[in-house]
Design a protein around this motif. Sequence first.
Motif, PDB file in Angstrom:
ATOM      1  N   ALA A 136      -7.149  50.069  98.685  1.00 52.52           N
ATOM      2  CA  ALA A 136      -8.312  50.669  98.012  1.00 52.52           C
ATOM      3  C   ALA A 136      -9.205  51.379  99.020  1.00 52.52           C
ATOM      4  CB  ALA A 136      -9.092  49.589  97.267  1.00 52.52           C
ATOM      5  N   ASP A 137      -9.409  50.772 100.195  1.00 52.80           N
ATOM      6  CA  ASP A 137     -10.218  51.404 101.240  1.00 52.80           C
ATOM      7  C   ASP A 137      -9.555  52.692 101.721  1.00 52.80           C
ATOM      8  OD1 ASP A 137     -12.411  51.526 103.042  1.00 52.80           O
ATOM      9  OD2 ASP A 137     -11.117  50.725 104.640  1.00 52.80           O
ATOM     10  N   GLY A 138      -8.219  52.638 101.890  1.00 50.25           N
ATOM     11  CA  GLY A 138      -7.491  53.841 102.321  1.00 50.25           C
ATOM     12  C   GLY A 138      -7.567  54.943 101.280  1.00 50.25           C
ATOM     13  N   MET A 139      -7.500  54.586 100.000  1.00 46.62           N
ATOM     14  CA  MET A 139      -7.614  55.599  98.948  1.00 46.62           C
ATOM     15  C   MET A 139      -9.000  56.239  98.944  1.00 46.62           C
ATOM     16  SD  MET A 139      -4.760  56.046  97.486  1.00 46.62           S
ATOM     17  CE  MET A 139      -5.215  56.966  96.047  1.00 46.62           C
ATOM     18  N   ARG A 140     -10.049  55.417  99.130  1.00 45.78           N
ATOM     19  CA  ARG A 140     -11.411  55.986  99.198  1.00 45.78           C
ATOM     20  C   ARG A 140     -11.521  56.933 100.398  1.00 45.78           C
ATOM     21  NH1 ARG A 140     -12.934  50.795  97.658  1.00 45.78           N
ATOM     22  NH2 ARG A 140     -13.241  50.186  99.829  1.00 45.78           N
ATOM     23  N   THR A 141     -10.986  56.525 101.525  1.00 48.39           N
ATOM     24  CA  THR A 141     -11.037  57.362 102.727  1.00 48.39           C
ATOM     25  C   THR A 141     -10.252  58.654 102.508  1.00 48.39           C
ATOM     26  OG1 THR A 141     -11.203  55.374 104.087  1.00 48.39           O
ATOM     27  CG2 THR A 141     -10.600  57.395 105.214  1.00 48.39           C
ATOM     28  N   ALA A 142      -9.088  58.571 101.891  1.00 49.55           N
ATOM     29  CA  ALA A 142      -8.271  59.767 101.647  1.00 49.55           C
ATOM     30  C   ALA A 142      -9.004  60.741 100.721  1.00 49.55           C
ATOM     31  CB  ALA A 142      -6.924  59.368 101.045  1.00 49.55           C
ATOM     32  N   LYS A 143      -9.697  60.221  99.702  1.00 56.15           N
ATOM     33  CA  LYS A 143     -10.447  61.103  98.808  1.00 56.15           C
ATOM     34  C   LYS A 143     -11.602  61.772  99.530  1.00 56.15           C
ATOM     35  CE  LYS A 143      -9.172  58.848  94.499  1.00 56.15           C
ATOM     36  NZ  LYS A 143      -9.594  58.095  93.334  1.00 56.15           N
ATOM     37  N   GLU A 144     -12.264  60.997 100.405  1.00 55.89           N
ATOM     38  CA  GLU A 144     -13.357  61.596 101.184  1.00 55.89           C
ATOM     39  C   GLU A 144     -12.820  62.681 102.116  1.00 55.89           C
ATOM     40  OE1 GLU A 144     -15.408  58.493 103.243  1.00 55.89           O
ATOM     41  OE2 GLU A 144     -16.033  57.492 101.393  1.00 55.89           O
ATOM     42  N   VAL A 145     -11.691  62.428 102.756  1.00 59.00           N
ATOM     43  CA  VAL A 145     -11.091  63.425 103.661  1.00 59.00           C
ATOM     44  C   VAL A 145     -10.683  64.660 102.868  1.00 59.00           C
ATOM     45  CG1 VAL A 145      -9.058  63.883 105.127  1.00 59.00           C
ATOM     46  CG2 VAL A 145     -10.348  61.771 105.414  1.00 59.00           C
ATOM     47  N   GLN A 146     -10.119  64.447 101.675  1.00 56.57           N
ATOM     48  CA  GLN A 146      -9.729  65.586 100.843  1.00 56.57           C
ATOM     49  C   GLN A 146     -10.947  66.431 100.465  1.00 56.57           C
ATOM     50  OE1 GLN A 146      -7.855  64.513  97.161  1.00 56.57           O
ATOM     51  NE2 GLN A 146      -7.008  66.557  96.828  1.00 56.57           N
ATOM     52  N   LYS A 147     -12.049  65.792 100.101  1.00 57.73           N
ATOM     53  CA  LYS A 147     -13.279  66.530  99.778  1.00 57.73           C
ATOM     54  C   LYS A 147     -13.782  67.296 101.000  1.00 57.73           C
ATOM     55  CE  LYS A 147     -15.017  63.502  96.137  1.00 57.73           C
ATOM     56  NZ  LYS A 147     -16.066  62.552  95.750  1.00 57.73           N
ATOM     57  N   LEU A 149     -11.986  68.330 103.536  1.00 58.59           N
ATOM     58  CA  LEU A 149     -11.072  69.441 103.813  1.00 58.59           C
ATOM     59  C   LEU A 149     -11.293  70.604 102.844  1.00 58.59           C
ATOM     60  CD1 LEU A 149      -7.715  67.607 104.624  1.00 58.59           C
ATOM     61  CD2 LEU A 149      -9.124  68.935 106.191  1.00 58.59           C
ATOM     62  N   GLN A 150     -11.547  70.297 101.575  1.00 54.64           N
ATOM     63  CA  GLN A 150     -11.829  71.362 100.613  1.00 54.64           C
ATOM     64  C   GLN A 150     -13.114  72.102 100.972  1.00 54.64           C
ATOM     65  OE1 GLN A 150     -11.825  69.285  96.867  1.00 54.64           O
ATOM     66  NE2 GLN A 150      -9.595  69.441  96.602  1.00 54.64           N
ATOM     67  N   TRP A 151     -14.143  71.348 101.354  1.00 54.87           N
ATOM     68  CA  TRP A 151     -15.398  71.996 101.741  1.00 54.87           C
ATOM     69  C   TRP A 151     -15.181  72.858 102.982  1.00 54.87           C
ATOM     70  CZ3 TRP A 151     -18.439  71.834 106.136  1.00 54.87           C
ATOM     71  CH2 TRP A 151     -19.723  72.397 106.007  1.00 54.87           C
ATOM     72  N   THR A 152     -14.435  72.325 103.967  1.00 52.47           N
ATOM     73  CA  THR A 152     -14.171  73.076 105.202  1.00 52.47           C
ATOM     74  C   THR A 152     -13.363  74.332 104.898  1.00 52.47           C
ATOM     75  OG1 THR A 152     -14.141  71.002 106.436  1.00 52.47           O
ATOM     76  CG2 THR A 152     -13.201  72.895 107.532  1.00 52.47           C
ATOM     77  N   GLN A 153     -12.372  74.219 103.993  1.00 54.57           N
ATOM     78  CA  GLN A 153     -11.551  75.387 103.640  1.00 54.57           C
ATOM     79  C   GLN A 153     -12.400  76.461 102.984  1.00 54.57           C
ATOM     80  OE1 GLN A 153      -8.250  75.777 104.473  1.00 54.57           O
ATOM     81  NE2 GLN A 153      -8.569  77.879 103.790  1.00 54.57           N
ATOM     82  N   LYS A 154     -13.299  76.062 102.096  1.00 50.30           N
ATOM     83  CA  LYS A 154     -14.193  77.030 101.466  1.00 50.30           C
ATOM     84  C   LYS A 154     -15.070  77.707 102.503  1.00 50.30           C
ATOM     85  CE  LYS A 154     -14.524  74.850  96.924  1.00 50.30           C
ATOM     86  NZ  LYS A 154     -15.411  74.158  95.990  1.00 50.30           N
ATOM     87  N   ARG A 155     -15.550  76.895 103.421  1.00 52.06           N
ATOM     88  CA  ARG A 155     -16.420  77.439 104.474  1.00 52.06           C
ATOM     89  C   ARG A 155     -15.655  78.429 105.351  1.00 52.06           C
ATOM     90  NH1 ARG A 155     -21.309  78.825 105.588  1.00 52.06           N
ATOM     91  NH2 ARG A 155     -21.976  78.342 107.686  1.00 52.06           N
ATOM     92  N   VAL A 156     -14.421  78.103 105.729  1.00 49.72           N
ATOM     93  CA  VAL A 156     -13.590  79.005 106.556  1.00 49.72           C
ATOM     94  C   VAL A 156     -13.287  80.282 105.781  1.00 49.72           C
ATOM     95  CG1 VAL A 156     -11.292  79.270 107.613  1.00 49.72           C
ATOM     96  CG2 VAL A 156     -12.616  77.203 108.020  1.00 49.72           C
TER      97      VAL A 156
END
Length: 184
Positions: A136-147, A149-156
């Motif tokens: 469950a902790d890994g899933m929360r971390t993966a979702k945060e990383v995905q968010k 990465l999406q924000w960073t991709q938009k910014r790039v």
Amino acid sequence: MSAHYAYYTASQPINMPQKPGYYQPPHHGYSRVSVSPPEAPESVTTSGVPSYEPSATSSSYAGSASDYDSSASTAGVDLIEYMGDRMHGAFDPMPLDRSLAKQAQTSGELNAKHRELLELQALAQRRLAGARANFADGMRTAKEVQKDLQWTQKRVDSLNERAARKYPEQYKYAQQKYPAPVDY
């Protein structure tokens, strides 16, 4: 084809002629009363040999009545001690003791294995709970990383658009020199 049925009835007692002096039980129901043979008068003597003749009125089962005179032969014998000695001589407790010991040993081993299984089950439950918490902790971390990465991709992407508008020649040259990676 016709079926033939045989009807059976329960057997009934047969009236047998009896000698005078014998008890005749009533023939209603199933009650039977066991009655010992009549006692012989003391004036009658027999040879002491077992007899099955109705005239031999002493014990017709196993000899004369003097064979069963217990006052003369058992005066100094403790009957319970005698029966205990006889039982002790006839009964060997060793196989029973061995089987009881084996049963106790097997019961102890089963009890130990049962406790070991309960401990292992508790350990597995704790490990499963820990693995679920880690997952469950890994899933929360993966979702945060995905968010992120999406924000960073938009910014790039927005920076690339601004650079392409502001510096079109340099942007074109940089894209030819450093092509974008192919998405798989």
